[in-house]
Design a protein around this motif. Structure first.
Motif, PDB file in Angstrom:
ATOM      1  N   ALA A 131       0.845  -1.212   0.000  1.00 35.95           N
ATOM      2  CA  ALA A 131       0.000   0.000   0.000  1.00 35.95           C
ATOM      3  C   ALA A 131       0.874   1.252   0.000  1.00 35.95           C
ATOM      4  O   ALA A 131       0.561   2.241  -0.677  1.00 35.95           O
ATOM      5  CB  ALA A 131      -0.932  -0.012   1.203  1.00 35.95           C
ATOM      6  N   ASN A 132       1.975   1.208   0.733  1.00 30.67           N
ATOM      7  CA  ASN A 132       2.908   2.345   0.744  1.00 30.67           C
ATOM      8  C   ASN A 132       3.494   2.571  -0.644  1.00 30.67           C
ATOM      9  O   ASN A 132       3.603   3.697  -1.113  1.00 30.67           O
ATOM     10  CB  ASN A 132       4.064   2.086   1.720  1.00 30.67           C
ATOM     11  N   ARG A 133       3.852   1.480  -1.264  1.00 35.47           N
ATOM     12  CA  ARG A 133       4.431   1.565  -2.612  1.00 35.47           C
ATOM     13  C   ARG A 133       3.395   2.153  -3.587  1.00 35.47           C
ATOM     14  O   ARG A 133       3.721   2.976  -4.436  1.00 35.47           O
ATOM     15  CB  ARG A 133       4.862   0.158  -3.046  1.00 35.47           C
ATOM     16  N   ALA A 144      -6.635  -3.653  -1.481  1.00 30.85           N
ATOM     17  CA  ALA A 144      -7.381  -4.411  -0.465  1.00 30.85           C
ATOM     18  C   ALA A 144      -6.751  -5.793  -0.382  1.00 30.85           C
ATOM     19  O   ALA A 144      -6.086  -6.241  -1.325  1.00 30.85           O
ATOM     20  CB  ALA A 144      -8.846  -4.528  -0.854  1.00 30.85           C
ATOM     21  N   TRP A 145      -6.923  -6.457   0.778  1.00 28.17           N
ATOM     22  CA  TRP A 145      -6.444  -7.852   0.874  1.00 28.17           C
ATOM     23  C   TRP A 145      -7.648  -8.743   1.156  1.00 28.17           C
ATOM     24  O   TRP A 145      -8.399  -8.512   2.095  1.00 28.17           O
ATOM     25  CB  TRP A 145      -5.365  -8.024   1.952  1.00 28.17           C
ATOM     26  N   GLY A 168      -9.632  -7.064   3.815  1.00 22.86           N
ATOM     27  CA  GLY A 168      -8.699  -6.195   4.547  1.00 22.86           C
ATOM     28  C   GLY A 168      -8.596  -4.885   3.785  1.00 22.86           C
ATOM     29  O   GLY A 168      -8.188  -4.881   2.622  1.00 22.86           O
ATOM     30  N   VAL A 169      -9.001  -3.792   4.412  1.00 20.11           N
ATOM     31  CA  VAL A 169      -9.037  -2.514   3.688  1.00 20.11           C
ATOM     32  C   VAL A 169      -8.293  -1.436   4.475  1.00 20.11           C
ATOM     33  O   VAL A 169      -8.115  -1.548   5.692  1.00 20.11           O
ATOM     34  CB  VAL A 169     -10.504  -2.062   3.428  1.00 20.11           C
ATOM     35  N   ALA A 170      -7.918  -0.367   3.765  1.00 21.34           N
ATOM     36  CA  ALA A 170      -7.241   0.757   4.414  1.00 21.34           C
ATOM     37  C   ALA A 170      -8.291   1.592   5.144  1.00 21.34           C
ATOM     38  O   ALA A 170      -9.416   1.744   4.657  1.00 21.34           O
ATOM     39  CB  ALA A 170      -6.539   1.601   3.356  1.00 21.34           C
ATOM     40  N   ASP A 199      -8.748  -4.605   8.989  1.00 19.45           N
ATOM     41  CA  ASP A 199      -7.526  -3.968   8.506  1.00 19.45           C
ATOM     42  C   ASP A 199      -6.683  -4.994   7.738  1.00 19.45           C
ATOM     43  O   ASP A 199      -6.973  -6.183   7.750  1.00 19.45           O
ATOM     44  CB  ASP A 199      -6.739  -3.406   9.706  1.00 19.45           C
ATOM     45  N   TYR A 200      -5.642  -4.509   7.104  1.00 17.68           N
ATOM     46  CA  TYR A 200      -4.791  -5.404   6.307  1.00 17.68           C
ATOM     47  C   TYR A 200      -4.209  -6.546   7.153  1.00 17.68           C
ATOM     48  O   TYR A 200      -4.245  -7.699   6.765  1.00 17.68           O
ATOM     49  CB  TYR A 200      -3.594  -4.642   5.724  1.00 17.68           C
TER      50      TYR A 200
END
Ligand code: UGA
Length: 436
Positions: A131-133, A144-145, A168-170, A199-200
Protein backbone atom coordinates in the motif's frame (compact mmCIF):
# COMPACT_ATOMS: atom_id res chain seq x y z
CA UNK A 1 -17.18 -5.43 -13.53
CA UNK A 2 -13.95 -5.50 -15.51
CA UNK A 3 -11.39 -7.64 -13.73
CA UNK A 4 -7.87 -8.86 -14.23
CA UNK A 5 -6.50 -11.91 -12.43
CA UNK A 6 -2.71 -12.07 -12.33
CA UNK A 7 -1.42 -15.60 -11.84
CA UNK A 8 -3.38 -18.48 -13.38
CA UNK A 9 -2.37 -21.44 -11.20
CA UNK A 10 -4.62 -23.53 -8.96
CA UNK A 11 -6.01 -20.36 -7.39
CA UNK A 12 -6.04 -17.81 -10.21
CA UNK A 13 -7.41 -19.99 -13.00
CA UNK A 14 -10.37 -20.99 -10.83
CA UNK A 15 -10.91 -17.44 -9.58
CA UNK A 16 -10.83 -15.98 -13.11
CA UNK A 17 -13.26 -18.60 -14.42
CA UNK A 18 -15.60 -18.26 -11.45
CA UNK A 19 -15.66 -14.45 -11.70
CA UNK A 20 -16.58 -14.73 -15.40
CA UNK A 21 -19.22 -17.31 -14.47
CA UNK A 22 -20.69 -14.69 -12.12
CA UNK A 23 -21.03 -12.32 -15.06
CA UNK A 24 -17.89 -10.22 -14.81
CA UNK A 25 -15.61 -9.42 -17.72
CA UNK A 26 -12.29 -11.08 -16.90
CA UNK A 27 -8.78 -11.27 -18.28
CA UNK A 28 -6.47 -13.90 -16.79
CA UNK A 29 -2.75 -13.10 -17.03
CA UNK A 30 0.25 -15.33 -16.48
CA UNK A 31 3.88 -15.34 -17.62
CA UNK A 32 3.66 -19.06 -18.49
CA UNK A 33 2.85 -19.18 -22.20
CA UNK A 34 1.93 -22.84 -22.19
CA UNK A 35 -0.56 -22.36 -19.39
CA UNK A 36 -2.14 -19.36 -21.08
CA UNK A 37 -2.51 -21.06 -24.46
CA UNK A 38 -4.17 -24.07 -22.79
CA UNK A 39 -6.55 -21.87 -20.79
CA UNK A 40 -7.36 -19.77 -23.88
CA UNK A 41 -8.34 -23.02 -25.60
CA UNK A 42 -10.60 -23.76 -22.59
CA UNK A 43 -8.34 -26.62 -21.48
CA UNK A 44 -7.47 -26.46 -17.74
CA UNK A 45 -3.72 -26.97 -17.21
CA UNK A 46 -4.47 -29.03 -14.07
CA UNK A 47 -7.19 -31.32 -12.75
CA UNK A 48 -9.94 -29.64 -10.77
CA UNK A 49 -13.52 -30.97 -10.72
CA UNK A 50 -16.00 -28.53 -12.29
CA UNK A 51 -13.32 -26.27 -13.78
CA UNK A 52 -13.58 -27.57 -17.38
CA UNK A 53 -17.29 -26.72 -17.46
CA UNK A 54 -17.05 -23.12 -16.20
CA UNK A 55 -13.90 -22.46 -18.20
CA UNK A 56 -15.67 -23.64 -21.33
CA UNK A 57 -18.84 -21.62 -20.77
CA UNK A 58 -16.94 -18.48 -19.73
CA UNK A 59 -14.54 -18.49 -22.68
CA UNK A 60 -17.42 -19.27 -25.09
CA UNK A 61 -19.41 -16.31 -23.71
CA UNK A 62 -16.50 -13.98 -24.46
CA UNK A 63 -16.38 -12.87 -20.81
CA UNK A 64 -13.07 -14.63 -20.15
CA UNK A 65 -9.83 -14.00 -22.02
CA UNK A 66 -6.24 -14.89 -21.29
CA UNK A 67 -2.97 -13.13 -22.01
CA UNK A 68 0.71 -13.25 -21.19
CA UNK A 69 0.89 -9.45 -21.51
CA UNK A 70 0.32 -7.49 -18.32
CA UNK A 71 -0.84 -4.55 -20.48
CA UNK A 72 -4.04 -6.55 -21.00
CA UNK A 73 -4.90 -5.56 -17.41
CA UNK A 74 -5.16 -1.88 -18.37
CA UNK A 75 -8.88 -2.11 -19.18
CA UNK A 76 -9.80 -3.53 -15.79
CA UNK A 77 -10.98 -1.68 -12.67
CA UNK A 78 -10.20 -4.49 -10.21
CA UNK A 79 -6.95 -6.50 -10.29
CA UNK A 80 -6.52 -9.70 -8.33
CA UNK A 81 -3.03 -10.83 -7.41
CA UNK A 82 -3.20 -14.61 -7.29
CA UNK A 83 0.41 -15.68 -7.78
CA UNK A 84 2.19 -18.26 -5.63
CA UNK A 85 4.12 -17.63 -2.42
CA UNK A 86 6.19 -20.83 -2.11
CA UNK A 87 8.66 -21.62 0.64
CA UNK A 88 12.04 -20.03 -0.04
CA UNK A 89 14.77 -22.35 -1.26
CA UNK A 90 16.82 -21.48 1.82
CA UNK A 91 14.81 -21.17 5.00
CA UNK A 92 11.19 -21.22 6.09
CA UNK A 93 10.05 -17.77 4.93
CA UNK A 94 7.68 -17.24 2.03
CA UNK A 95 9.21 -16.25 -1.29
CA UNK A 96 7.44 -13.01 -2.18
CA UNK A 97 9.25 -12.44 -5.46
CA UNK A 98 6.22 -13.43 -7.56
CA UNK A 99 3.89 -11.15 -5.61
CA UNK A 100 6.31 -8.25 -5.86
CA UNK A 101 6.94 -8.81 -9.58
CA UNK A 102 3.20 -9.03 -10.35
CA UNK A 103 2.50 -5.90 -8.32
CA UNK A 104 5.31 -3.86 -9.89
CA UNK A 105 4.37 -4.89 -13.41
CA UNK A 106 0.79 -3.82 -12.79
CA UNK A 107 1.58 -0.30 -11.53
CA UNK A 108 1.90 1.43 -14.94
CA UNK A 109 -1.48 0.00 -16.02
CA UNK A 110 -3.66 1.15 -13.14
CA UNK A 111 -6.53 3.46 -14.10
CA UNK A 112 -7.88 6.18 -11.88
CA UNK A 113 -9.84 4.60 -9.02
CA UNK A 114 -8.54 1.08 -9.73
CA UNK A 115 -8.53 -1.44 -6.89
CA UNK A 116 -5.70 -3.95 -6.51
CA UNK A 117 -6.85 -6.96 -4.50
CA UNK A 118 -4.35 -9.37 -2.97
CA UNK A 119 -5.47 -13.01 -2.83
CA UNK A 120 -2.10 -14.69 -2.38
CA UNK A 121 -1.21 -15.97 1.09
CA UNK A 122 1.40 -13.54 2.42
CA UNK A 123 3.26 -12.83 5.66
CA UNK A 124 1.52 -10.25 7.80
CA UNK A 125 2.79 -6.78 6.90
CA UNK A 126 3.01 -7.39 3.16
CA UNK A 127 -0.19 -5.50 2.31
CA UNK A 128 0.89 -2.43 4.28
CA UNK A 129 4.21 -2.46 2.44
CA UNK A 130 2.49 -2.73 -0.95
CA UNK A 131 0.00 0.00 0.00
CA UNK A 132 2.91 2.35 0.74
CA UNK A 133 4.43 1.56 -2.61
CA UNK A 134 1.07 2.21 -4.29
CA UNK A 135 0.74 5.56 -2.54
CA UNK A 136 4.03 6.59 -4.17
CA UNK A 137 3.74 5.01 -7.61
CA UNK A 138 -0.02 5.10 -8.31
CA UNK A 139 -1.80 7.26 -5.69
CA UNK A 140 -4.97 7.22 -7.78
CA UNK A 141 -5.38 3.47 -7.07
CA UNK A 142 -6.06 1.55 -3.85
CA UNK A 143 -5.25 -1.82 -2.28
CA UNK A 144 -7.38 -4.41 -0.47
CA UNK A 145 -6.44 -7.85 0.87
CA UNK A 146 -9.04 -10.55 0.29
CA UNK A 147 -7.67 -13.95 1.33
CA UNK A 148 -8.85 -17.10 -0.34
CA UNK A 149 -10.00 -20.20 1.51
CA UNK A 150 -10.65 -22.56 -1.40
CA UNK A 151 -9.76 -26.21 -1.09
CA UNK A 152 -8.35 -28.08 -4.05
CA UNK A 153 -10.91 -30.60 -5.23
CA UNK A 154 -13.73 -28.21 -4.21
CA UNK A 155 -12.19 -25.03 -5.59
CA UNK A 156 -15.03 -24.08 -7.94
CA UNK A 157 -17.76 -24.49 -5.34
CA UNK A 158 -15.64 -22.76 -2.67
CA UNK A 159 -15.15 -19.77 -5.00
CA UNK A 160 -18.75 -19.50 -6.18
CA UNK A 161 -20.20 -20.14 -2.71
CA UNK A 162 -17.56 -19.15 -0.15
CA UNK A 163 -18.25 -19.85 3.52
CA UNK A 164 -16.97 -16.40 4.47
CA UNK A 165 -15.60 -13.26 2.87
CA UNK A 166 -12.76 -11.33 4.44
CA UNK A 167 -11.83 -7.85 3.22
CA UNK A 168 -8.70 -6.20 4.55
CA UNK A 169 -9.04 -2.51 3.69
CA UNK A 170 -7.24 0.76 4.41
CA UNK A 171 -8.91 2.86 7.10
CA UNK A 172 -8.52 6.10 5.15
CA UNK A 173 -9.22 4.65 1.71
CA UNK A 174 -10.09 7.10 -1.05
CA UNK A 175 -11.53 4.16 -3.01
CA UNK A 176 -14.45 2.47 -1.26
CA UNK A 177 -12.92 -1.00 -1.46
CA UNK A 178 -15.71 -2.59 0.59
CA UNK A 179 -18.40 -1.45 -1.87
CA UNK A 180 -16.32 -2.58 -4.84
CA UNK A 181 -15.79 -6.04 -3.33
CA UNK A 182 -19.45 -6.30 -2.28
CA UNK A 183 -20.45 -5.53 -5.84
CA UNK A 184 -18.02 -8.12 -7.15
CA UNK A 185 -19.26 -10.83 -4.80
CA UNK A 186 -22.87 -9.69 -4.93
CA UNK A 187 -24.32 -13.20 -5.25
CA UNK A 188 -22.50 -14.40 -2.12
CA UNK A 189 -23.22 -11.21 -0.17
CA UNK A 190 -26.94 -11.36 -1.02
CA UNK A 191 -27.02 -15.03 -0.01
CA UNK A 192 -26.02 -13.91 3.49
CA UNK A 193 -22.40 -15.13 3.44
CA UNK A 194 -20.66 -13.88 6.59
CA UNK A 195 -18.43 -10.94 5.67
CA UNK A 196 -15.72 -9.52 7.85
CA UNK A 197 -14.25 -6.13 6.99
CA UNK A 198 -10.99 -5.48 8.78
CA UNK A 199 -7.53 -3.97 8.51
CA UNK A 200 -4.79 -5.40 6.31
CA UNK A 201 -2.88 -7.19 9.07
CA UNK A 202 -5.94 -9.01 10.38
CA UNK A 203 -6.98 -10.11 6.90
CA UNK A 204 -3.51 -11.49 6.21
CA UNK A 205 -3.45 -13.25 9.57
CA UNK A 206 -6.93 -14.78 9.16
CA UNK A 207 -5.63 -16.83 6.29
CA UNK A 208 -2.50 -18.21 7.91
CA UNK A 209 -4.24 -18.65 11.26
CA UNK A 210 -6.91 -20.79 9.58
CA UNK A 211 -4.33 -22.99 7.87
CA UNK A 212 -2.25 -23.22 11.06
CA UNK A 213 -5.34 -24.33 12.99
CA UNK A 214 -6.20 -26.99 10.40
CA UNK A 215 -2.61 -28.26 10.38
CA UNK A 216 -2.64 -28.39 14.19
CA UNK A 217 -5.89 -30.35 14.18
CA UNK A 218 -4.42 -32.94 11.82
CA UNK A 219 -1.18 -33.24 13.78
CA UNK A 220 -3.15 -33.49 17.02
CA UNK A 221 -5.02 -36.55 15.79
CA UNK A 222 -1.81 -37.99 14.36
CA UNK A 223 -0.16 -37.59 17.76
CA UNK A 224 -3.18 -39.42 19.24
CA UNK A 225 -2.63 -42.16 16.68
CA UNK A 226 0.89 -42.65 18.04
CA UNK A 227 -0.52 -42.96 21.55
CA UNK A 228 -3.18 -45.32 20.24
CA UNK A 229 -0.54 -47.53 18.63
CA UNK A 230 1.47 -47.57 21.84
CA UNK A 231 -1.54 -48.44 23.99
CA UNK A 232 -3.71 -50.61 21.77
CA UNK A 233 -6.49 -48.02 21.39
CA UNK A 234 -8.32 -47.11 18.17
CA UNK A 235 -7.76 -43.53 16.95
CA UNK A 236 -10.71 -43.68 14.55
CA UNK A 237 -13.21 -44.44 17.33
CA UNK A 238 -11.48 -41.79 19.44
CA UNK A 239 -11.89 -39.20 16.67
CA UNK A 240 -15.55 -40.14 16.27
CA UNK A 241 -16.14 -39.79 19.99
CA UNK A 242 -14.38 -36.47 20.52
CA UNK A 243 -15.75 -35.20 17.21
CA UNK A 244 -19.29 -35.35 18.62
CA UNK A 245 -18.33 -32.46 20.86
CA UNK A 246 -19.43 -29.51 18.72
CA UNK A 247 -16.55 -27.47 20.11
CA UNK A 248 -14.11 -29.97 18.61
CA UNK A 249 -15.92 -31.27 15.50
CA UNK A 250 -15.10 -34.41 13.53
CA UNK A 251 -13.73 -32.79 10.36
CA UNK A 252 -9.94 -32.72 9.87
CA UNK A 253 -9.51 -35.41 12.50
CA UNK A 254 -8.50 -38.20 10.14
CA UNK A 255 -5.21 -39.73 11.20
CA UNK A 256 -2.91 -41.02 8.50
CA UNK A 257 0.17 -40.18 6.50
CA UNK A 258 -0.36 -36.48 7.24
CA UNK A 259 -0.91 -33.23 5.42
CA UNK A 260 0.85 -32.00 2.33
CA UNK A 261 0.13 -29.80 -0.67
CA UNK A 262 1.12 -26.33 -1.74
CA UNK A 263 -0.45 -24.61 1.27
CA UNK A 264 -0.51 -26.11 4.77
CA UNK A 265 3.17 -27.15 5.07
CA UNK A 266 4.69 -23.96 3.66
CA UNK A 267 2.13 -21.71 5.35
CA UNK A 268 2.93 -22.97 8.87
CA UNK A 269 6.65 -22.61 8.19
CA UNK A 270 6.31 -19.08 6.80
CA UNK A 271 4.10 -18.20 9.76
CA UNK A 272 6.74 -19.30 12.29
CA UNK A 273 9.43 -17.41 10.34
CA UNK A 274 7.30 -14.26 10.36
CA UNK A 275 6.58 -14.58 14.08
CA UNK A 276 10.30 -14.76 14.72
CA UNK A 277 10.86 -11.62 12.66
CA UNK A 278 8.20 -9.90 14.76
CA UNK A 279 10.01 -10.93 17.94
CA UNK A 280 7.25 -13.34 19.05
CA UNK A 281 8.69 -16.61 17.78
CA UNK A 282 7.78 -18.33 21.05
CA UNK A 283 4.05 -17.84 20.25
CA UNK A 284 4.26 -20.17 17.30
CA UNK A 285 6.97 -22.53 18.53
CA UNK A 286 4.27 -25.24 18.74
CA UNK A 287 3.85 -25.11 14.95
CA UNK A 288 7.34 -26.58 14.63
CA UNK A 289 6.08 -29.54 16.63
CA UNK A 290 3.00 -29.68 14.36
CA UNK A 291 5.36 -29.86 11.39
CA UNK A 292 7.52 -32.53 13.08
CA UNK A 293 4.55 -34.72 13.97
CA UNK A 294 3.36 -34.40 10.40
CA UNK A 295 6.70 -35.40 8.86
CA UNK A 296 7.03 -38.27 11.35
CA UNK A 297 3.82 -39.77 9.95
CA UNK A 298 5.51 -40.35 6.61
CA UNK A 299 8.32 -42.20 8.35
CA UNK A 300 5.79 -44.21 10.37
CA UNK A 301 4.11 -45.45 7.20
CA UNK A 302 7.48 -46.41 5.72
CA UNK A 303 8.40 -48.22 8.97
CA UNK A 304 5.07 -50.07 8.99
CA UNK A 305 5.67 -51.13 5.39
CA UNK A 306 9.14 -52.47 6.19
CA UNK A 307 7.83 -54.27 9.29
CA UNK A 308 4.98 -55.83 7.29
CA UNK A 309 7.60 -57.15 4.85
CA UNK A 310 9.46 -58.84 7.67
CA UNK A 311 12.16 -56.21 8.20
CA UNK A 312 13.36 -55.41 4.69
CA UNK A 313 11.82 -53.82 1.62
CA UNK A 314 14.75 -54.80 -0.59
CA UNK A 315 13.53 -56.17 -3.93
CA UNK A 316 9.97 -56.40 -2.64
CA UNK A 317 7.26 -55.26 -5.02
CA UNK A 318 5.20 -52.54 -3.39
CA UNK A 319 2.06 -51.05 -4.91
CA UNK A 320 1.55 -47.47 -3.72
CA UNK A 321 -2.05 -46.37 -4.26
CA UNK A 322 -2.13 -42.60 -4.72
CA UNK A 323 0.61 -40.04 -5.29
CA UNK A 324 -1.31 -36.75 -4.95
CA UNK A 325 -1.47 -34.90 -1.62
CA UNK A 326 -5.23 -35.47 -1.46
CA UNK A 327 -7.92 -37.04 -3.65
CA UNK A 328 -9.63 -35.14 -6.51
CA UNK A 329 -6.48 -33.21 -7.33
CA UNK A 330 -3.45 -33.81 -9.54
CA UNK A 331 -1.25 -31.80 -7.18
CA UNK A 332 1.83 -33.62 -5.89
CA UNK A 333 3.50 -30.64 -4.18
CA UNK A 334 4.88 -31.82 -0.83
CA UNK A 335 2.73 -34.93 -1.16
CA UNK A 336 3.11 -37.40 1.74
CA UNK A 337 2.05 -40.22 -0.61
CA UNK A 338 4.78 -39.50 -3.12
CA UNK A 339 7.31 -39.03 -0.35
CA UNK A 340 6.50 -42.49 1.05
CA UNK A 341 6.82 -44.05 -2.44
CA UNK A 342 10.21 -42.38 -2.94
CA UNK A 343 11.48 -43.47 0.48
CA UNK A 344 10.44 -47.09 -0.15
CA UNK A 345 12.22 -47.00 -3.49
CA UNK A 346 15.27 -45.68 -1.67
CA UNK A 347 15.17 -48.80 0.53
CA UNK A 348 15.54 -50.96 -2.55
CA UNK A 349 11.89 -51.84 -3.09
CA UNK A 350 10.39 -52.19 -6.56
CA UNK A 351 7.77 -49.50 -6.17
CA UNK A 352 4.92 -49.19 -8.62
CA UNK A 353 2.84 -46.10 -7.93
CA UNK A 354 -0.62 -45.45 -9.30
CA UNK A 355 -2.97 -42.49 -9.26
CA UNK A 356 -6.04 -41.50 -11.26
CA UNK A 357 -4.76 -37.97 -12.02
CA UNK A 358 -1.32 -37.42 -10.50
CA UNK A 359 0.98 -39.73 -12.46
CA UNK A 360 2.19 -37.11 -14.94
CA UNK A 361 3.11 -34.58 -12.26
CA UNK A 362 4.71 -37.26 -10.09
CA UNK A 363 6.79 -38.62 -12.96
CA UNK A 364 8.17 -35.14 -13.69
CA UNK A 365 9.41 -34.86 -10.10
CA UNK A 366 10.45 -38.46 -9.51
CA UNK A 367 11.16 -40.24 -12.78
CA UNK A 368 12.95 -43.03 -10.89
CA UNK A 369 9.63 -44.57 -9.82
CA UNK A 370 7.54 -46.92 -11.94
CA UNK A 371 4.05 -45.56 -12.61
CA UNK A 372 0.77 -46.82 -13.96
CA UNK A 373 -2.72 -45.39 -14.09
CA UNK A 374 -4.19 -48.89 -13.82
CA UNK A 375 -4.95 -50.22 -10.31
CA UNK A 376 -4.82 -53.78 -11.64
CA UNK A 377 -1.32 -53.28 -13.03
CA UNK A 378 -0.17 -51.77 -9.74
CA UNK A 379 -1.62 -54.64 -7.69
CA UNK A 380 -0.26 -57.37 -9.96
CA UNK A 381 2.16 -59.58 -8.00
CA UNK A 382 2.61 -57.01 -5.22
CA UNK A 383 4.19 -58.20 -1.96
CA UNK A 384 2.62 -55.23 -0.20
CA UNK A 385 0.01 -52.58 -0.93
CA UNK A 386 0.22 -49.10 0.63
CA UNK A 387 -2.89 -46.93 0.40
CA UNK A 388 -1.44 -43.42 0.49
CA UNK A 389 -4.15 -41.14 -0.98
CA UNK A 390 -7.78 -41.98 -0.32
CA UNK A 391 -9.19 -41.69 -3.86
CA UNK A 392 -12.70 -43.12 -4.14
CA UNK A 393 -11.41 -45.91 -6.43
CA UNK A 394 -9.15 -47.12 -3.62
CA UNK A 395 -11.65 -46.69 -0.79
CA UNK A 396 -14.13 -48.83 -2.70
CA UNK A 397 -11.72 -51.60 -3.73
CA UNK A 398 -13.15 -55.07 -3.25
CA UNK A 399 -10.72 -56.86 -0.90
CA UNK A 400 -11.52 -60.34 -2.28
CA UNK A 401 -10.98 -59.19 -5.84
CA UNK A 402 -7.79 -57.27 -4.97
CA UNK A 403 -6.52 -60.29 -3.02
CA UNK A 404 -6.55 -62.42 -6.18
CA UNK A 405 -4.22 -59.98 -7.98
CA UNK A 406 -1.42 -59.53 -5.47
CA UNK A 407 1.36 -61.99 -4.59
CA UNK A 408 0.77 -61.60 -0.84
CA UNK A 409 -2.33 -60.00 0.68
CA UNK A 410 -0.76 -57.37 2.94
CA UNK A 411 -1.93 -53.77 3.11
CA UNK A 412 -0.88 -50.64 4.98
CA UNK A 413 -3.87 -48.29 5.07
CA UNK A 414 -2.02 -44.98 5.28
CA UNK A 415 -5.29 -43.04 5.39
CA UNK A 416 -7.43 -45.26 7.61
CA UNK A 417 -9.82 -45.29 4.67
CA UNK A 418 -10.71 -49.00 4.59
CA UNK A 419 -12.84 -51.27 6.76
CA UNK A 420 -10.27 -53.41 8.61
CA UNK A 421 -12.81 -56.17 9.38
CA UNK A 422 -13.79 -56.58 5.72
CA UNK A 423 -10.16 -56.70 4.56
CA UNK A 424 -9.14 -59.16 7.26
CA UNK A 425 -12.15 -61.34 6.49
CA UNK A 426 -10.97 -61.49 2.87
CA UNK A 427 -7.62 -62.85 4.05
CA UNK A 428 -5.59 -59.65 4.16
CA UNK A 429 -2.98 -58.78 6.73
CA UNK A 430 -4.30 -55.26 7.41
CA UNK A 431 -2.48 -52.44 9.23
CA UNK A 432 -3.88 -48.94 9.72
CA UNK A 433 -2.50 -45.91 11.57
CA UNK A 434 -3.36 -45.96 15.26
CA UNK A 435 -5.82 -48.80 14.83
CA UNK A 436 -5.41 -52.08 16.66
C1 UGA B 1 -5.99 -25.86 2.42
C2 UGA B 1 -7.12 -25.28 3.29
O1 UGA B 1 -7.99 -26.34 3.70
C3 UGA B 1 -7.92 -24.25 2.49
O2 UGA B 1 -8.93 -23.67 3.29
C4 UGA B 1 -6.95 -23.16 2.00
O3 UGA B 1 -7.63 -22.19 1.22
C5 UGA B 1 -5.86 -23.80 1.16
O4 UGA B 1 -5.16 -24.79 1.94
C6 UGA B 1 -4.91 -22.71 0.75
O5 UGA B 1 -4.20 -22.18 1.60
O6 UGA B 1 -4.95 -22.30 -0.42
P1 UGA B 1 -5.88 -27.70 0.49
O7 UGA B 1 -4.40 -27.50 0.52
O8 UGA B 1 -6.59 -27.76 -0.81
O9 UGA B 1 -6.60 -26.54 1.32
O10 UGA B 1 -6.14 -29.08 1.22
P2 UGA B 1 -6.85 -29.59 2.55
O11 UGA B 1 -8.19 -30.10 2.24
O12 UGA B 1 -6.74 -28.59 3.63
O13 UGA B 1 -5.92 -30.83 2.90
C7 UGA B 1 -4.55 -30.62 3.25
C8 UGA B 1 -3.88 -31.90 3.59
O14 UGA B 1 -4.34 -32.38 4.85
C9 UGA B 1 -4.07 -33.04 2.60
O15 UGA B 1 -2.83 -33.66 2.38
C10 UGA B 1 -5.03 -33.97 3.33
O16 UGA B 1 -4.88 -35.29 2.94
C11 UGA B 1 -4.62 -33.76 4.78
N1 UGA B 1 -5.67 -34.10 5.76
C12 UGA B 1 -6.84 -33.43 5.76
C13 UGA B 1 -5.43 -35.10 6.69
O17 UGA B 1 -4.36 -35.73 6.71
N2 UGA B 1 -6.41 -35.40 7.62
C14 UGA B 1 -7.58 -34.75 7.63
O18 UGA B 1 -8.43 -35.07 8.50
C15 UGA B 1 -7.81 -33.75 6.69
Amino acid sequence: MRISVIGCGYLGAVHASAMAELGHDVVGIDVDERKISQLAAARPPFFEPGLPEILESATASGRLRFSTDIAAAAEADVHFIAVGTPQQASGYSADLSYVDAAFESLLPHLRHGALVVGKSTVPVGTAARLANRLADAAPHAALAWNPEFLREGFAVKDTLEPDRLVYGVASDGHVDATSVLDHLYRAAVEAGTPRIVTDYATAELVKVAANAFLATKISFINAMSEIADASGADVTALADAIGHDARIGRRFLNAGVGFGGGCLPKDIRAFTARAEELGVGHSLAFLKEVDQINLRQRQRVVDLAVAALGGSAYRKRIAVLGVTFKPDSDDVRDSPALDVAVQLKGLGAEVVATDPEGVENARRRHPQLEYTTSIDEALADADLVVLATEWRDYRTLDPADAGRKVATARIIDGRNALDPAAWRAAGWQYRGIGRP
